[in-house]
Design a protein around this motif. Structure first.
Motif, PDB file in Angstrom:
ATOM      1  N   THR A 123     124.911  33.337 -63.026  1.00  9.83           N
ATOM      2  CA  THR A 123     126.173  33.805 -62.825  1.00  9.83           C
ATOM      3  C   THR A 123     126.824  34.764 -62.394  1.00  9.83           C
ATOM      4  OG1 THR A 123     127.596  33.816 -65.014  1.00  9.83           O
ATOM      5  CG2 THR A 123     126.891  32.073 -63.914  1.00  9.83           C
ATOM      6  N   ILE A 164     122.366  35.715 -54.341  1.00 10.42           N
ATOM      7  CA  ILE A 164     123.065  34.337 -54.373  1.00 10.42           C
ATOM      8  C   ILE A 164     122.001  33.374 -55.080  1.00 10.42           C
ATOM      9  CG2 ILE A 164     124.398  32.805 -53.415  1.00 10.42           C
ATOM     10  CD1 ILE A 164     126.085  34.284 -52.150  1.00 10.42           C
ATOM     11  N   LEU A 217     124.327  37.217 -60.891  1.00  9.90           N
ATOM     12  CA  LEU A 217     123.769  37.644 -59.933  1.00  9.90           C
ATOM     13  C   LEU A 217     124.821  36.551 -58.902  1.00  9.90           C
ATOM     14  CD1 LEU A 217     120.259  37.070 -60.721  1.00  9.90           C
ATOM     15  CD2 LEU A 217     121.321  39.473 -59.609  1.00  9.90           C
ATOM     16  N   ILE A 218     124.844  35.321 -59.107  1.00  9.81           N
ATOM     17  CA  ILE A 218     125.843  35.131 -58.082  1.00  9.81           C
ATOM     18  C   ILE A 218     127.512  35.484 -57.188  1.00  9.81           C
ATOM     19  CG2 ILE A 218     127.220  32.553 -57.450  1.00  9.81           C
ATOM     20  CD1 ILE A 218     124.549  31.736 -58.904  1.00  9.81           C
ATOM     21  N   ARG A 269     127.471  38.365 -57.418  1.00  5.59           N
ATOM     22  CA  ARG A 269     127.253  39.813 -57.061  1.00  5.59           C
ATOM     23  C   ARG A 269     126.898  39.678 -55.890  1.00  5.59           C
ATOM     24  NH1 ARG A 269     123.030  43.715 -56.245  1.00  5.59           N
ATOM     25  NH2 ARG A 269     124.108  45.692 -55.988  1.00  5.59           N
ATOM     26  N   GLY A 270     126.385  38.644 -55.528  1.00  8.08           N
ATOM     27  CA  GLY A 270     126.091  38.044 -54.468  1.00  8.08           C
ATOM     28  C   GLY A 270     127.395  38.273 -52.993  1.00  8.08           C
ATOM     29  N   LEU A 271     128.247  37.007 -53.967  1.00 11.70           N
ATOM     30  CA  LEU A 271     129.144  36.455 -52.865  1.00 11.70           C
ATOM     31  C   LEU A 271     130.147  37.596 -53.101  1.00 11.70           C
ATOM     32  CD1 LEU A 271     130.808  34.172 -52.512  1.00 11.70           C
ATOM     33  CD2 LEU A 271     132.015  34.604 -54.987  1.00 11.70           C
ATOM     34  N   TYR A 323     122.120  39.870 -48.047  1.00 11.15           N
ATOM     35  CA  TYR A 323     122.968  40.023 -49.575  1.00 11.15           C
ATOM     36  C   TYR A 323     122.862  38.500 -50.289  1.00 11.15           C
ATOM     37  CZ  TYR A 323     124.953  44.051 -48.017  1.00 11.15           C
ATOM     38  OH  TYR A 323     124.895  45.699 -47.840  1.00 11.15           O
TER      39      TYR A 323
END
Lengths: 326, 332, 317
Positions: free
Chosen positions: A138, B293, A140-141, A143-145, B289
């Motif tokens: 989560t 995700i 990583l998710i 951060r990506g978000l 980016y």
């Protein structure tokens, strides 16, 4: 019943009590000695301005550390805290830039934090996944978000009212720290005085006993991750007030500081041992240390070495002293 | 058929192997550039750094420990090597110092864990900070190039096979042997299963624990030299953060963080899998980016699938047991 | 007699007051992160400050915006006479800078411009757009003769770094001169290992890349690695040479250009940037008016003239 305990009154008992308190909070003499040491090194250390800046800067870390403490108390860990701070900040910033409403922004920040908290809590509490890997995922998710929404750049357009709040102080205490103190009081009371708090501590010390006494362990785990997420969301909003903008990478470097502070304070990652008060002291030590070392002009790479040693020693000391207590 | 199924499903790395295969197939359908010899080779070379470290990390995690300072060890080792190279020009000195130092830093981790009984996560968090500070202190945050010839380690080929892949193969084989064919390997797994029982049966728990951290340091040192060779020299912050990729690789490979159960094969495949994701996203020209995700979702999916299959297996085993009891009691 | 005595006294007083004035000046230096080119500028600043007899307090934020905020506040608390700052993220430290302004401390931003700030008094730094343009222009000159579609790889720096963004902008502007060019842009976050992977994958997908632009020349060795891997390592002038240009001025870039692997690099003038930063601070402390924006464009050197200009290249060892 009470009278049995109150029978030993008088100054002797009081002294014993305060020494016992020292054992529970070994960090206190450390903080005192640090303060003495630093103020002798630099005339600027004990100034109101310095104190103010320490308080304001660490409010974000402190709020997140509360969440992390609760998670640690259940024997888990939340690696996503740092990037959820970033994601909440970015979402809140974007919402505020288009609506101009701080209320909506705050709701958005808390919403994002809650969302991730629910995800973590569900996967860990109900699906039985390991906290380390789950929150790594989560993290990583989130951060990506944060980076996708912001496209990597700071989100501009923060309402002036929020920026001004960042400067607001009451009797020398920054407004953001006041919010932090409020949260601290609520959580300390919540942890020590409510059934939930007691169940949490029991669950942390022994999962099996907790289950046998009929505690809904899944709900407890879900709740701590949810709280951790919400607090991360609030911390995200505070970071906007502090910095003036929502930065997608704002939380990245905070994870180790947060964990370091909680660990230094003496909360065990195995669960059941520790408290929010300890975390306050732990975060406080790190904050004072960093501030003092900066004022002394110690180069930052040497600061890292000192921090590392302190985290190790501090935790070891705290663990040893509290296990001796038993 | 059941027997076949049983042996196969007992292979803990099966899941990640299948996942990697599936991903590979998907990528080859989506991008024509994927299924070429040079791309596959390039994926393996890219994965070599994390895969070598993953071998070392597997040993550590098998004992129930963890080492989040590996990235800092890499950073320090690279810094030391580059500094010695530039000041003495002596390869032998630089290599010995680098590898020796990497093992030493690993040993320090192990010693601290064993002596002070502070959990490895916290211990290595502290050493991460320390090693990082030491590394920057050593070089003053300067980039230090390494000589041309060093590039052979990262780009050269021996008998047609890229050097990094060869090094990975050597580390892989040695690791497999150490874990599966020696008593040391047995001890490692025993400690992971229950440190208490291991101590009670007089296993040299302390020594084994220190040694696994040394192995971790050693593999990190080797990986550091390869990475150094490939990027041409010491770059600021090199390796910092890599330990999380390595841990993810190990966990994806089927090794349990609680210790006692896991394989080196799985960890290496896990490292390749993670690079495949990057490779695929790169070939697809995905937005920069999205990477995080996708990796996060994949990680979660992998853990969930692993858990589900574990539960199903456990259920299956219980059912089988129940059936057997039923049948025997029926006969009686 | 008394007149001479008087002027001697006056000069002595002036000298001693300048001396004591210089002794009293403390400059606060807030660095975003320590890496090679940043160290180049801070070393120049330190040298110039020492020359002027200033005391210098250096704080490094290690890439964290919050830390930089509190460090700047700490500088304000220590009552420095001026603050030189390179922001972690150009939007983050506004609060602390306003605090400095309220305390009457002049603020000079170096290397990263803070265009939206209400508290910055002057900026000195590279002209990243023109730097990118120069590198792009040289690439265009090399590729002009080619017919058909040209694929160019652009390695981007960190996407939240204004200098990276500007270098990319300048580069893309220059490339507009080529009618049939496709630019494949890959982010690297200033990390060489990522640049390596990105270059590798880019060449896999587009084996016919004719040119590579590195937003920082420290990534050129990674490009070298990849080209050697796929047997495309040809020097300038050789048949099949892949055009490589970059911006920065590090030793990596210098060596690569000198040896004829890279076609040329734009070298930033870090020494001048550092000196100017201190001069601006001095002027502001003395209450003088200064130019708000002081950009220092880099110089482009090719393999032909780079060695003779070694002395001006900050990274060249």
């Amino acid at each position: 019943m009470d009278s049995v305990y109150k029978a030993e009154g008088g100054s002797k008992a009081k002294l014993r009590n305060s020494l016992g308190a020292l054992k529970t909070y070994p960090s206190v003499p450390i903080i005192v000695s640090l303060i003495i040491a630093f103020s002798s090194f630099s005339p600027y250390f004990l100034t109101a301005g310095n104190a103010e800046s320490i308080l304001a800067a660490n409010s974000v870390v402190m709020i997140a550390a509360i969440g992390m403490t609760l998670v640690f108390l259940t024997g888990g860990i939340d690696l996503s805290i740092s990037t959820v701070i970033s994601a909440s900040a970015v979402v809140a910033g974007t919402v505020m830039a288009s609506t101009g409403s701080i209320a909506l922004g705050s709701a958005a920040a808390v919403g994002v934090g809650l969302g991730f908290g629910l995800l973590n809590g569900f996967l860990i509490g109900y699906c039985g996944l390991t906290p380390f890997i789950t929150t790594m995922g989560t993290q990583l998710i989130a951060r990506g978000l944060a980076f996708v929404i912001s496209q990597g750049i700071a989100v501009k357009g923060t309402p002036y009212a929020l920026l001004d709040f960042g400067f607001y102080t009451l009797w020398g205490i920054p407004g953001v720290m006041l919010i932090c103190i409020a949260i601290l009081i609520v959580s300390i009371v919540g942890l020590s005085q409510t059934t939930w708090g007691r169940e949490l501590m029991l669950f942390g010390s022994s999962r099996d006993s907790a289950r046998y006494t009929g505690i809904n362990t899944k709900k407890i785990e879900l709740s701590v991750y949810m709280i951790s997420g919400v607090l991360a969301g609030i911390a995200g909003m505070i970071s906007i007030a502090n910095l003036g903008n929502a930065i997608p990478g704002v939380g990245d470097t905070l994870l180790l500081i947060i964990i370091g502070g909680v660990v230094l304070g003496g909360t065990s990652m195995n669960g059941g041992e520790g408290s929010i008060t300890r975390t306050i002291l732990g975060v406080g030590i790190l904050a004072i240390l960093t501030n003092g070392l900066n004022l002394m002009g110690i180069p930052f790479y040497d600061q890292l070495i000192i921090q590392g040693i302190l985290i190790f020693v501090g935790n070891g000391l705290a663990m040893k002293l509290s296990s001796n207590k038993r | 058929m059941d027997r076949f199924k049983q042996t196969f499903s007992s292979k803990k790395w099966l899941a990640i192997a299948l996942a990697t295969l599936a991903l590979g197939i998907a990528l080859s359908l989506v991008s024509t550039a994927f299924l070429t010899f040079s791309n596959i080779q390039s994926v393996l070379v890219q994965a070599s750094v994390t895969a070598i470290m993953a071998v070392g990390m597997t040993f550590i995690i098998l004992t129930g420990g963890i080492d989040i300072s590996m990235g800092a060890i890499l950073f320090f080792t690279s810094s030391l090597f580059a500094k010695i190279m530039v000041e003495t020009g002596s390869y032998s000195m630089a290599f010995t110092a680098a590898i020796g130092c990497a093992c030493l830093l690993g040993a320090v981790n192990g010693l601290l864990v064993v002596r002070f009984k502070i959990i490895p996560l916290i211990t290595t968090l502290a050493t991460y900070t320390m090693y990082r500070g030491m590394a920057i202190h050593l070089t003053g945050a300067q980039n230090i190039p390494v000589p041309r010839e060093m590039g052979f380690l990262g780009n050269g080929k021996l008998m047609g096979i890229p050097v990094p892949i060869l090094l990975l193969a050597i580390v892989f084989v040695l690791g497999l042997y150490l874990l599966n064919k020696t008593r040391f390997g047995l001890y490692v797994k025993a400690i992971g299963n229950s440190e208490q029982s291991a101590r009670e049966t007089n296993l040299p728990v302390n020594w084994v624990t220190i040694l696994v951290y040394v192995i971790g340091g050693l593999t990190t040192g080797i990986a550091a030299l390869i990475l150094l060779a490939r990027v041409g020299g010491l770059q600021s912050g090199i390796g910092i953060g890599i330990e999380f990729t390595v841990i993810a690789a190990v966990v994806l490979g089927g090794t349990k963080l609680s210790g006692g159960s896991g394989t080196i094969v799985g960890s290496v495949i896990g490292a390749v899998f993670l690079v495949l994701i990057d490779n695929g996203l790169n070939l697809l020209n995905a937005s920069p980016y999205i990477y995080d995700i996708v990796k996060g979702v994949v990680l979660l999916a992998a853990v969930i699938i692993d858990k589900v299959s574990f539960e199903r297996q456990a259920k299956h085993l219980l059912e089988q047991k129940a059936l057997r009891i039923k049948s025997t009691s029926g006969v009686a | 007699m008394s007149k001479v005595l008087g002027s001697i006294v006056a000069i002595a007083m002036l000298a001693s007051s300048t001396l004591s004035f210089a002794k009293d000046i403390t400059i606060g230096l807030s660095v975003d992160q320590l890496f090679e080119s940043r160290v180049g500028v801070t070393d120049a600043i330190k040298a110039e400050a020492a020359k002027q007899g200033y005391k210098l307090i250096e704080v490094v934020a290690d890439g964290d915006a919050q830390t930089q905020n509190s460090q700047i506040q700490s500088l304000v608390t220590q009552e420095v006479d001026a603050i030189l700052v390179c922001a972690v993220d150009q939007n983050t430290i506004e609060r602390a800078l306003i605090g400095a302004k309220r305390a009457g401390i002049p603020v000079v931003a170096y290397d990263r411009a803070l265009p939206d700030s209400r508290a910055v008094d002057a900026f000195v730094g590279p002209d990243s757009i023109s730097d990118g343009l120069a590198a792009g222009q040289h690439m265009v000159d090399q590729l002009k003769g080619l017919s058909g579609d040209i694929v160019v790889l652009e390695l981007l720096g960190a996407l939240n770094d204004q200098n990276g963004i500007d270098r990319s902008k300048g580069f893309n502007d220059a490339l507009k001169q080529l009618p049939n060019v496709e630019i494949v842009a890959m982010p690297t976050d200033w990390d060489s290992a990522r640049a390596l992977a990105a270059t590798q994958n880019a060449f896999q997908a587009n084996p016919d890349i004719k040119a590579v632009f590195a937003a920082t020349d420290t990534q050129i060795p990674s490009i070298e690695t990849v080209l050697t891997d796929i047997d495309k390592m040809k020097s300038v002038g050789e048949e099949g040479h892949v055009v490589v240009t970059g911006v920065n001025g590090s030793n990596d870039g210098y060596e690569a250009t000198r040896k004829g692997f890279a076609d040329g690099i734009v070298v930033m003038d870090l020494a001048l940037t550092g000196q100017t930063a201190v001069h601006l601070a001095t002027a502001l402390i003395n209450g003088e008016k200064v130019e708000m924006t002081n950009v220092i464009p880099g110089s482009f050197y090719t393999s032909e003239n780079i060695e003779s200009n070694k002395a001006t290249i900050w990274g060249a060892k």
